[in-house]
Design a protein around this motif. Sequence first.
Motif, short mmCIF file in Angstrom:
data_model
loop_
_atom_site.label_atom_id
_atom_site.label_comp_id
_atom_site.label_asym_id
_atom_site.label_seq_id
_atom_site.Cartn_x
_atom_site.Cartn_y
_atom_site.Cartn_z
N VAL A 8 0.84 -1.21 0.00
CA VAL A 8 0.00 0.00 0.00
C VAL A 8 0.87 1.25 0.00
CG1 VAL A 8 -1.63 1.30 1.39
CG2 VAL A 8 -1.95 -1.12 1.06
N ALA A 9 0.51 2.27 -0.76
CA ALA A 9 1.27 3.52 -0.81
C ALA A 9 0.88 4.40 0.35
CB ALA A 9 0.99 4.23 -2.13
N THR A 10 1.67 5.42 0.63
CA THR A 10 1.35 6.36 1.69
C THR A 10 0.21 7.26 1.22
OG1 THR A 10 2.90 7.96 0.83
CG2 THR A 10 3.73 6.41 2.47
N ARG A 11 -0.34 8.02 2.17
CA ARG A 11 -1.47 8.89 1.80
C ARG A 11 -1.05 9.89 0.73
NH1 ARG A 11 -4.71 12.04 6.43
NH2 ARG A 11 -5.06 9.87 6.97
N ARG A 12 0.19 10.39 0.82
CA ARG A 12 0.62 11.36 -0.21
C ARG A 12 0.69 10.71 -1.58
NH1 ARG A 12 4.28 12.50 4.00
NH2 ARG A 12 3.88 14.49 5.03
N ALA A 13 1.06 9.43 -1.60
CA ALA A 13 1.21 8.75 -2.88
C ALA A 13 -0.13 8.58 -3.56
CB ALA A 13 1.88 7.40 -2.68
N PHE A 14 -1.16 8.17 -2.78
CA PHE A 14 -2.43 7.90 -3.48
C PHE A 14 -3.21 9.17 -3.74
CE2 PHE A 14 -4.99 8.47 0.21
CZ PHE A 14 -4.42 7.78 1.25
N PHE A 223 -8.37 4.40 2.56
CA PHE A 223 -7.82 5.26 1.51
C PHE A 223 -6.58 4.65 0.87
CE2 PHE A 223 -9.66 9.47 3.34
CZ PHE A 223 -10.91 9.09 2.86
N SER A 224 -5.75 3.98 1.65
CA SER A 224 -4.54 3.38 1.11
C SER A 224 -4.86 2.22 0.16
CB SER A 224 -3.64 2.88 2.25
OG SER A 224 -3.19 3.94 3.04
N LEU A 225 -5.81 1.40 0.54
CA LEU A 225 -6.13 0.22 -0.27
C LEU A 225 -7.05 0.54 -1.44
CD1 LEU A 225 -6.68 -2.35 2.63
CD2 LEU A 225 -4.75 -2.23 1.05
N LEU A 226 -7.95 1.49 -1.25
CA LEU A 226 -8.89 1.83 -2.32
C LEU A 226 -8.28 2.85 -3.27
CD1 LEU A 226 -11.73 1.37 -3.44
CD2 LEU A 226 -12.51 3.26 -2.00
N GLY A 227 -7.81 3.97 -2.74
CA GLY A 227 -7.22 4.98 -3.59
C GLY A 227 -8.24 5.59 -4.55
N GLU A 228 -7.76 6.37 -5.48
CA GLU A 228 -8.62 6.98 -6.49
C GLU A 228 -8.72 6.06 -7.71
OE1 GLU A 228 -7.53 10.94 -7.53
OE2 GLU A 228 -7.19 11.55 -5.47
#
Length: 238
Positions: A8-14, A223-228
């Motif tokens: 999973v990416a960090t919040r800034r990444a997603f 938010f990390s797993l779902l993302g945009e």
Amino acid sequence: MSEMMEAVATRRAFLKSAAAVAGTGLLAGCAARTVSTAAVPAPPVPVPTPPPVATPVAQATPTIVAPRGIRPELFQRAMAALQRHGSRIRQQDRIAIADFSMPSSRLRFHLVDLHNGLTRSMLVAHGIGSDPEHTGMLQRFSNEVNSEATCEGAFLAANYYVGQHQLSQRLIGLDATNNNALDRAIVIHAAWYSNSDMIAKHGKLGRSQGCFAVGERELDKVFSLLGEGRMIYAEKSA
């Protein structure tokens, strides 16, 4: 689950938008050539029988087995929705499934990695308008503005913003049953009434105004797993 969470990416990444992919096209032409004939008529040339045209065979879609803890029929309907709306869902490696046939005391919001079947399940609240008597069970869906009810169907996870419930994520309804989601401000956000301690105290979660409200300690994971750019599918049918 650690394998899934490490990827999973960090919040800034997603929060970064994906780059657009450009395509190219190739145009081919063919040339004709005139052949002179001799004065003496040439013997007739037999017309070859055209070869039989092969019937195109549809490419088989690999069968994806429903992950443990998710009803197989619900999972298959979610996958059908992913295929139906595929042109609008740019990230198809993971999806979220909300099973509103279950009470709010159950882990009914599932984040599924479609590559390996790993699943993260958590609590999620439903809307006041979907459960007026606060039974803990969703009674009905509604797509109407001001209904304060949960709506069903496929959603596109859109952009993040900071609002009434702090960091939240907008959702775009992709079906006729939820196409007012954006106008109704149906979003993903955290809420105290969706924390797990509500189950011990009340046997059920509180209710949202139709949003997918998760526990305050779970929002970052969602938010990390779902993302945009990924899909959420919500349904009740058993």
